[in-house]
Write an enzyme that holds these catalytic residues in place. Structure first.
Site, short mmCIF file in Angstrom:
data_model
loop_
_atom_site.label_atom_id
_atom_site.label_comp_id
_atom_site.label_asym_id
_atom_site.label_seq_id
_atom_site.Cartn_x
_atom_site.Cartn_y
_atom_site.Cartn_z
N GLU A 1 -13.26 39.31 -10.54
CA GLU A 1 -12.72 40.41 -9.74
C GLU A 1 -11.23 40.65 -10.02
O GLU A 1 -10.41 40.66 -9.10
CB GLU A 1 -12.96 40.15 -8.25
CG GLU A 1 -14.43 40.13 -7.87
CD GLU A 1 -14.67 40.06 -6.38
OE1 GLU A 1 -13.71 39.87 -5.62
OE2 GLU A 1 -15.84 40.18 -5.97
N GLU B 1 -22.18 37.87 -7.96
CA GLU B 1 -22.03 37.81 -6.50
C GLU B 1 -22.84 38.96 -5.91
O GLU B 1 -22.71 40.09 -6.36
CB GLU B 1 -20.57 37.95 -6.05
CG GLU B 1 -19.72 36.73 -6.19
CD GLU B 1 -18.33 36.92 -5.59
OE1 GLU B 1 -18.22 37.63 -4.56
OE2 GLU B 1 -17.37 36.37 -6.15
#
Length: 854
Positions: free
Chosen positions: A446, A521
């Site tokens: 991320e 995720e």
């Protein structure tokens, strides 16, 4: 039998003759908190006229070899001092409001010291110290000599201390850890939270992580558990640290032999080979390739994690001078852009979790057995994969994944291309490359500033190429939460999807058909275990699987998305366990996350049975919520069931409320008016009753039941579950009694937890040590006159000082630490003789009777 005994005897002889010695030195460290901004409170460290930066060997304060640390706390590693601190609303939200960080300089520096003896017989050997992890920004000294600084809190690091040691004497290690600055956005602990090792080798030896094992497998069996043949290629890195200028040191010009064997899981030799190579010249490092061959190998898999051991002995002349045992497994992996992930030619759907290094009662200082316990908890819900979020893990975690058959995405902490960024990635890969459990290297997570940008594409490409120089057997991936179709996602070899709310996996697959994909995720859910009515004021979230934010998927819908698409290899849920920090959607006084399928203790939330239903083939039926709802009589209660049966029927006080078919990858719901009694579900498979589950209205808690799980790891640790039950022995789901613990016998309580994200109760109970200086010191002669240092004729001196005590707690114990100042001396406290210290070379300490104090 004879062959086995014979092999054992030879194996022992080789090990005994080899000169490598590696010792875990976790015991008997001394610890104290320093100070991040006040040098005086930091034991006057770095205040000397010549600093350790200016002159070698000038470590001062606790870094000095002769520093008096007797009043410091004695402890064993691993150790996390942050978990011992109180909670404070001024603390960091992301780190769970512990009283550490910039607002708490008095709690953000930790000092560690340890003494150890090195015999004179070790002269001529190379000796190093290795830390598996220190959080964070650590500096290390040996005997006052500064060794270096490791800023990162997650990578292991080592120092060669050969030249700094006192042979035939006592040596001192000092470590200063600075946890002021956060490295991640989650609880990270503080201190030496992983193991420390002392390694001794010959001058010519294998480097740390210098054994690389790779295999080529032929003739895979249809069941993926065996093969016709395996060729093993290894690379052994040797370094010759023989001193070139010492004419008295023996020279060994010539060839070196590498004797290697492969042992099966029972310890039997199944392959062996000897390779000869030129001895590296002094100061030279050399990589030596070797090969072995093995017929009909057992393959490592998630269902049969079979491990072999490669032994490597370095022989120079007639002497075995180094030895290393390397655990590994035979297996093949393949990431297919259209069909997902294959292990040993068999399609395996990745059913994974994301987890931090953090457990209730322990913080980040998780003992080896703790990893087995946590992984077994995850396997119980059907998990077969683990993503190390978001940093290189403890080596013991990977060892446990190898033993238990859990696939791993090993993740780097920093994503960058400077040497300061790539060196930790290099160390992670070299350390972990022999683990059969690892199936991918994650080079980032991320990275919002560059995910969908050309900068991100360039950095990802550079790092991906760099990974290939270290390991060509596994792909590199990045967990990407935005910018799909551009930037990093357009160049990475294995696409990692973080939350399908950010884009379309179908569109990404269509645009980049060459690219395999996996959900790194997905399916975030925020719940409080055992709570079934939302209570925002109390920071309680009902344990029903609902989306945490508009546009995001809950766990069930996330799994349905991935299970329906063959091109996706599976998904890693966020998260396996609750963890400290990130207490979203709340802030203070919540101190830990709500996203785990298991709470911070490892107790399953109801959603765990959803995954047991669809991630395993075990017959499963789970009914919730509990049936204790005083004051809600007649009001509807949402009743859910998780099951992999064909149909489930619900009964209220033995009266059927109907039978429903179970949707694939789904669950069942009813609305049931409450009245005290019993609620029961019956599961049917192929028309036959196979399972039941029920909940009852219980009475009040009347006693406590303890259950210990000790069948984990080495058996040094027991995880004890404490339950409150009613008079009928049924667990009381609404009990919130305060429980006190006292332990008798040869054990100690190392931590307690309850899994409550709002609880501020202490995880650990440790002695509080307060050092009080002797002040207002006066020195006089026997006749009472003031003593002058220039007067050399005086033989007896009276030194008198004050110790100011503000309190005398009943539980406190008192000791006086004394540095000898004369040849003969006596020590009095309030006129009472308490001890006779030794001569000036000794330090003494005396227990003080509290009745002498006021």
């Amino acid at each position: 039998m004879t062959r086995t005994l014979f092999i054992a005897a030879i194996f022992f002889a080789v090990t005994a003759s080899a000169q490598r010695q590696e010792s875990c030195i976790d015991e008997d460290w001394r610890f104290a908190l320093g100070h991040a901004t006040d040098a005086q409170k930091d034991f006057n460290h770095a205040t000397a006229p010549f600093s350790y930066y200016a002159k070698s060997g000038y470590g001062d304060g606790p870094a000095a070899a002769d520093f008096d640390d007797r009043s410091w706390r004695v402890l064993d590693l691993p150790h996390d001092w942050a978990v011992e601190l109180p909670f404070d609303s001024r603390g960091s939200h992301s780190h769970g409001y512990r009283a550490i960080g910039r607002n708490f300089p008095q709690n953000s520096i930790g000092w560690y010291r340890k003494t150890f003896y090195i015999p004179t017989t070790d002269e001529g050997r190379r000796i190093s110290i290795r830390f598996d992890g220190v959080f964070r920004d650590s500096k290390v000294w040996v005997n006052g000599f500064y060794l270096g600084n490791e800023q990162g809190g997650y990578n292991g690091f080592s120092y060669d201390i050969t030249d700094y040691l006192k042979y035939g004497g006592t040596n001192t290690i000092a470590v200063r850890a600075d946890a002021t600055m956060e490295e991640g956005w989650f609880y990270e602990g503080a201190g030496i939270y992983r193991h420390v090792w002392l390694t001794k080798t010959a001058a010519l030896h294998m480097t740390q992580d210098g054994v690389c094992v790779q295999s080529r497998i032929q003739g895979l069996a249809a069941d993926g558990l065996s093969a016709r043949h395996a060729a093993v290629a290894t690379s052994i890195t040797l370094i010759n640290q023989q001193r070139q200028g010492n004419s008295n040191q023996q020279r060994h010009a010539g060839a070196v032999s590498l004797r290697q064997t492969i042992l099966d899981s029972a310890g039997n030799i199944v392959a062996s080979a000897t390779t000869r190579a030129p001895e590296p010249a002094p100061g030279v490092t050399a990589d030596i390739p070797t090969s072995l061959s093995l017929p009909k190998p057992h393959l490592w898999s998630t269902t049969n994690p079979y491990l072999y051991t490669l032994t490597t002995t370095v022989v120079l002349g007639d002497s075995a001078i180094d030895y290393c045992a390397t655990r590994f497994g035979f297996r093949t992996i393949r990431w297919d852009p259209d069909a997902g992930f294959f292990l040993n030619g068999i399609h395996v759907e990745l059913k994974g979790t994301n987890d931090h290094q953090d457990h209730a009662g322990l913080g980040t200082a998780i003992p080896d057995e703790g990893w087995d316990y946590r992984l077994r908890c995850l396997k119980s819900i059907g998990a077969n994969a683990y993503r190390c979020a978001h940093n290189p893990p403890a080596p013991e975690l990977l060892d446990a994944c190898d033993r238990l058959g859990i696939l791993v995405i090993d993740e780097n902490r920093w994503m960058g291309v400077t040497p300061q960024m790539t060196d930790p990635l290099r160390r992670m890969i070299l350390r972990d490359r022999n683990h059969p459990s690892i199936i991918a290297w994650s080079i980032g997570n991320e990275e919002w500033a560059m995910e969908g940008t050309p900068t991100g594409a360039r950095i990802a490409s550079t790092l991906q190429d760099y990974v290939r120089t270290l390991d060509t057997t596994r792909p590199a991936t990045v967990a990407i939460s935005g910018g799909w179709g551009n930037g990093i996602s357009s160049v990475i070899g294995l696409m990692g999807y973080n939350y399908i709310a950010h884009g379309s996996t179908d569109e990404q697959h269509k645009r980049f058909p060459w690219q395999p994909g996996v959900g790194t995720e997905e399916g975030q859910m925020t719940t409080t275990r055992g709570v079934y009515i939302d209570d925002p004021a109390a920071h309680r979230i009902a344990a029903y699987d609902r989306p945490p934010l508009p546009g995001f998927y809950n766990l069930e819908d996330g799994w349905k998305h991935y299970a329906a698409r063959p091109y996706l290899a599976g998904m890693f849920i966020w998260s396996g366990f609750d963890y400290r920090g990130e207490p979203s959607p709340f802030g203070w006084p919540s101190v830990s996350s709500y996203t785990g399928v298991l709470d911070a203790c490892g107790f399953p939330k109801d959603i765990a049975w959803y995954f047991r239903s669809w991630w395993t083939t075990r017959p499963t039926l789970h009914l919730f919520p509990h049936w204790n709802w005083p004051g809600r009589e007649g009001r509807p209660i949402d009743v859910w069931a998780y099951s992999n049966c064909d149909e489930v029927e619900l009964f209220l006080d033995h009266k059927s409320l109907g039978k429903k078919p179970v949707p694939p990858n789904g669950h069942l719901e009813w609305s049931v008016p409450y009245h005290p009694g019993s609620l029961e579900t019956v599961g049917y498979t192929k028309g036959k009753k196979t399972l039941t589950d029920e909940v009852h209205t219980t009475g009040p808690a009347t006693r406590i039941v303890l259950q210990a799980e000790t069948n984990i790891g080495k058996g040094h640790i027991a995880f004890v579950t404490v339950k409150a039950v009613d008079a009928a022995g049924r667990p009381v789901p609404t009990a919130d009694n305060e429980i006190a613990f006292t332990l008798h016998g040869p054990a100690r309580i190392i931590g307690v937890g309850n899994g409550d994200p709002v609880s501020h109760e202490a995880d650990k109970f440790v002695d509080q040590i307060k050092s009080i200086p002797v002040s207002n010191i006066r020195r006089t002669k026997e006749n009472g006159d003031t003593f002058d240092d220039a007067d050399t004729s005086v033989n007896t001196i009276h030194s008198t000082g004050d110790i100011v005590l503000t309190e005398l707690p009943d539980s406190a114990r008192f000791r006086l630490f004394f540095k000898s100042i004369g040849t003969h001396q006596q020590c009095y406290l309030n006129g009472h003789l308490i001890g006779t210290p030794g001569d000036a070379s000794l330090r003494s300490e005396f227990a003080v009777d509290r009745n002498l104090l006021h």
